[in-house]
Scaffold this motif. Structure first.
Motif, PDB file in Angstrom:
ATOM      1  N   VAL A  52      48.197  33.308  37.920  1.00  0.00           N
ATOM      2  CA  VAL A  52      47.733  34.491  38.651  1.00  0.00           C
ATOM      3  C   VAL A  52      48.774  34.901  39.672  1.00  0.00           C
ATOM      4  O   VAL A  52      49.216  34.085  40.486  1.00  0.00           O
ATOM      5  N   ALA A  53      49.193  36.151  39.619  1.00  0.00           N
ATOM      6  CA  ALA A  53      50.178  36.677  40.571  1.00  0.00           C
ATOM      7  C   ALA A  53      49.517  37.455  41.703  1.00  0.00           C
ATOM      8  O   ALA A  53      49.951  37.401  42.858  1.00  0.00           O
ATOM      9  N   TYR A  54      48.483  38.185  41.403  1.00  0.00           N
ATOM     10  CA  TYR A  54      47.884  39.068  42.411  1.00  0.00           C
ATOM     11  C   TYR A  54      46.452  39.368  41.961  1.00  0.00           C
ATOM     12  O   TYR A  54      46.140  39.407  40.771  1.00  0.00           O
ATOM     13  N   ALA A  55      45.549  39.591  42.947  1.00  0.00           N
ATOM     14  CA  ALA A  55      44.145  39.876  42.618  1.00  0.00           C
ATOM     15  C   ALA A  55      43.595  40.924  43.590  1.00  0.00           C
ATOM     16  O   ALA A  55      43.987  40.965  44.767  1.00  0.00           O
ATOM     17  N   THR A  56      42.720  41.729  43.062  1.00  0.00           N
ATOM     18  CA  THR A  56      42.034  42.754  43.879  1.00  0.00           C
ATOM     19  C   THR A  56      40.541  42.503  43.793  1.00  0.00           C
ATOM     20  O   THR A  56      39.960  42.474  42.690  1.00  0.00           O
ATOM     21  N   ILE A  57      39.926  42.316  44.957  1.00  0.00           N
ATOM     22  CA  ILE A  57      38.484  42.059  45.001  1.00  0.00           C
ATOM     23  C   ILE A  57      37.777  43.377  45.331  1.00  0.00           C
ATOM     24  O   ILE A  57      38.116  44.061  46.304  1.00  0.00           O
ATOM     25  N   MET A  58      36.794  43.729  44.518  1.00  0.00           N
ATOM     26  CA  MET A  58      36.043  44.994  44.704  1.00  0.00           C
ATOM     27  C   MET A  58      34.569  44.679  44.874  1.00  0.00           C
ATOM     28  O   MET A  58      33.838  44.510  43.886  1.00  0.00           O
ATOM     29  N   PRO A  59      34.102  44.519  46.106  1.00  0.00           N
ATOM     30  CA  PRO A  59      32.677  44.270  46.322  1.00  0.00           C
ATOM     31  C   PRO A  59      31.847  45.481  45.887  1.00  0.00           C
ATOM     32  O   PRO A  59      32.259  46.632  46.025  1.00  0.00           O
ATOM     33  N   ASN A  73      51.354  36.569  36.133  1.00  0.00           N
ATOM     34  CA  ASN A  73      52.813  36.424  36.349  1.00  0.00           C
ATOM     35  C   ASN A  73      53.621  36.766  35.092  1.00  0.00           C
ATOM     36  O   ASN A  73      54.751  37.251  35.176  1.00  0.00           O
ATOM     37  N   ASP A  74      53.049  36.515  33.935  1.00  0.00           N
ATOM     38  CA  ASP A  74      53.809  36.723  32.711  1.00  0.00           C
ATOM     39  C   ASP A  74      53.780  38.178  32.225  1.00  0.00           C
ATOM     40  O   ASP A  74      54.257  38.509  31.146  1.00  0.00           O
ATOM     41  N   GLY A  75      53.163  39.055  33.029  1.00  0.00           N
ATOM     42  CA  GLY A  75      53.140  40.491  32.697  1.00  0.00           C
ATOM     43  C   GLY A  75      52.124  40.890  31.665  1.00  0.00           C
ATOM     44  O   GLY A  75      52.167  42.024  31.167  1.00  0.00           O
ATOM     45  N   THR A  76      51.243  39.956  31.288  1.00  0.00           N
ATOM     46  CA  THR A  76      50.199  40.335  30.322  1.00  0.00           C
ATOM     47  C   THR A  76      49.216  41.322  30.970  1.00  0.00           C
ATOM     48  O   THR A  76      49.203  41.541  32.180  1.00  0.00           O
ATOM     49  N   GLU A  77      48.406  41.909  30.129  1.00  0.00           N
ATOM     50  CA  GLU A  77      47.479  42.970  30.592  1.00  0.00           C
ATOM     51  C   GLU A  77      46.510  42.411  31.623  1.00  0.00           C
ATOM     52  O   GLU A  77      46.005  41.289  31.481  1.00  0.00           O
TER      53      GLU A  77
END
Length: 619
Positions: A52-59, A73-77
């Protein structure tokens, strides 16, 4: 009872739909959490593996719980999954040092986004469904969407129709011809016993306003039978076949209420002559006429349906509808004569308080050519004038003013007229009046005025005939031409100049002279031959290839005869006016002072002067 069951079914249907909407909105998160391939457990495993490179939490995204969008990190979807507790996801990301952000997405209001649109849509559907159901159940002819081919005839029962023959003043002969129909409707067996067949159709022909509709309604009232009334234009629509359907429906309704009367007003709108080459055989009007011909020829002797129709253009009707067996009887409703006009005025004056100075006989004399509708309008305008003047009764002055307003135009007292123009008008109108007084067949004078009117006239001269002429003699027509030219002659004598004020007089004189030559055979040179080319007699389409009925040589001779009549009338009229030049001056002076004078004042100017009772002009 059935209607209550229907409403209960609709209510149950609405409740079920609302429950489905609520379930979809609130159960979306549950369905998503249990059916998706990526979950919180998969997310935790990817964090430990360093994927995991980055995450967005949407309550509150999409559901009352929350959603997480994951970038690898590997650029997958990227992957989005739902969670029931976003705080656990946020702690997991923080503990592992993974960049993340919280994107606040407000939760949708299920009432606004889900329930209200469904309710509004259902209400509209229920309203449309109920409207169509009621229209279909009622079967009324007024519901055009569901009953487009139904008849639009209005039926008056015998109780509703209060009009009787006594309410129709004048028209004595016309009422006598209709009395047989009334008797048949009251006692049909009296006629059928001796093998008599009452007319199936009665065609009332006459000028507008002569009382054709009133006569038909009075016949139904006297006979005590239902009265169906419809206009010819009510049959015709842009869709072929609708008019024919309405004709069938009309006669079907009439048969249910027989004996009765069907009255078709302005029948020429649908029964015009066929085969004119305009519209084709499938024209809607022709289809409607064909169905009417079938219906009028289809009912038997004892059905008791009588068709009455009115028109003022019988010449353009199809011959098939005029033949015996359809319209067997044709009654011409004429304009009322002087006695009938007085009787009509008395009928319309029943509910109108009249002053002592009102003389209905004089009013009848001055209203030559008026129909019953015109006379009713005259008294109504008089009543309006009395009411605006805050009076509780109608005076003779009110009637005179209303007559001027209807026939000539409202007098414009406020219009500024120069002294020169008023003087020219005074001499012009006096020229007409002198000839009207002297010539034996066109008088006497009733009123002379130099007050401008609403129709553009600078003044007027009104006659007061003591009788109605059934026909015009040659001498009378010549006198009319002379009277028309009197105003122009007076201007020429007094001022040595002429104005444009006589344009309508000249047109009238020319038309009358041309009719004498081409229509009435009153010219010795042209002879007793009709060369009239009145365009009103040409039925467009039927006689579209109309040609002149005379040669150019005859046309030139006609023009010469018309000019000869005008010239001789002009010379004779000028001779008479010069003979009474002193009256011309005194009358014009009086008009400039008073603006309007009556018969008595004008005739006093002729005191001591001999008036010839004989007049003959050789043409």
């Amino acid at each position: 009872m059935n209607r209550s069951k229907g409403y209960n079914s609709i209510f149950a249907f609405v409740v079920v739909l609302l429950l489905i909407v609520v379930f979809i909105e609130y159960g979306k998160g549950f369905i998503s959490n249990n059916s998706g391939a990526y979950s919180t457990t998969s997310f935790a495993e990817d964090i430990k593996a360093g994927k995991v490179a980055y995450a967005t939490i949407m309550p509150n995204a999409e559901t009352p719980t929350g959603a997480v969008k994951v970038n690898f990190n590997d650029g997958t979807e990227e992957v989005t999954f739902y969670t029931t507790d976003v705080t656990v996801i946020e702690k997991l990301l923080t503990d592992n040092g993974i960049k993340h952000e919280v994107e606040d997405v407000p939760s949708d209001n299920i009432l606004i986004t889900g329930i209200i649109p469904v309710i509004v849509g259902l209400v509209v559907m229920v309203f449309i469904f109920t409207m169509f159901t009621n229209m279909q159940a009622s079967g009324s002819g007024n519901n055009r969407m569901m009953n487009f081919g139904k008849s639009r005839a209005r039926m008056s029962s015998s109780e509703d129709n209060k009009i009787r023959l006594d309410d129709v003043a004048g028209l004595k002969e016309e009422k006598e011809q209709l009395s047989e129909i009334i008797e048949f409707l009251k006692d049909p067996e009296k006629f059928t016993r001796v093998g008599a067949r009452i007319p199936k159709g009665v065609l009332l022909e006459g000028a507008p306003g002569t009382g054709k509709t009133l006569l038909a309604r009075a016949v139904a009232g006297e006979a005590g039978v239902p009265f169906f009334i419809i206009s010819g234009s009510d049959f015709v629509e842009m869709f072929v076949g609708v008019g024919a359907s309405r004709v069938r429906d009309l006669f079907a309704e009439a048969k249910k209420n027989a004996p009765c009367i069907i009255f078709i007003d302005e029948i020429d709108a649908v029964a015009r002559r066929r085969g004119t080459g305009m519209g084709g055989g499938h024209d809607e009007r022709e289809q409607t006429l064909n169905q009417m011909l079938v219906e009028m020829d289809g009912f038997g002797v004892n059905e008791g349906i009588i068709v009455m129709a009115a028109t003022n253009r019988v010449d353009i009707l199809d011959p098939a509808i005029l033949r015996p067996g359809r319209f067997d009887r044709k009654i011409t409703v004429t304009r009322p004569d002087i006695g009938e006009r007085e009787a009509i005025l008395k009928v319309h004056a029943r509910n109108k308080p009249l002053a002592d100075d009102v003389d209905l006989k004089t009013v009848a004399q001055t209203t030559a050519g008026f129909t019953g509708a015109d006379l009713e309008n005259l008294l109504n305008e008089s009543a309006i004038l009395a009411a605006t003047s805050d009076r509780k009764f109608i005076t003779q002055s009110d009637i005179n003013s209303s007559f001027t307003k209807i026939g000539i135009g409202t007098e414009k007292h406020s219009k500024i007229v120069s002294d020169k123009e008023k003087k020219i008008t005074a001499y012009h109108e006096t020229g007409h009046a002198i000839l009207m007084h002297v010539l034996p067949d066109v008088g006497p004078v009733h009123t002379i005025s130099v007050i401008p009117t609403g129709l553009g006239a600078a003044g007027y001269t009104m006659p007061l005939p003591d009788k109605d002429d059934m026909f015009l003699s040659r001498n009378r027509m010549l006198e009319d031409i002379m009277v028309s030219l009197g105003g122009r002659i007076a201007e020429e004598i007094i001022f040595g100049d002429i104005t444009t004020g006589a344009s309508s007089d000249i047109r009238k004189a020319t038309q009358e002279a041309r009719s004498m030559v081409t229509k009435y055979g009153m010219s010795s040179n042209i002879g007793v031959i009709n060369y009239d080319e009145n365009e009103e007699d040409v039925f467009i389409g039927y006689d579209i290839s109309h040609k002149k009925n005379h040669s150019e040589l005859i046309a030139g001779e006609i023009d010469k005869e018309v000019k000869a009549i005008i010239d001789k009338c002009y010379a004779k009229a000028k001779e008479i006016i010069l003979q009474y030049e002193d009256v011309l001056h005194s009358s014009a002076k009086l008009l400039v002072e008073k603006e309007k004078i009556g018969r008595k004042e004008f005739e006093e100017l002729f005191e001591g002067k001999a008036i010839s009772e004989e007049f003959e002009l050789e043409i």
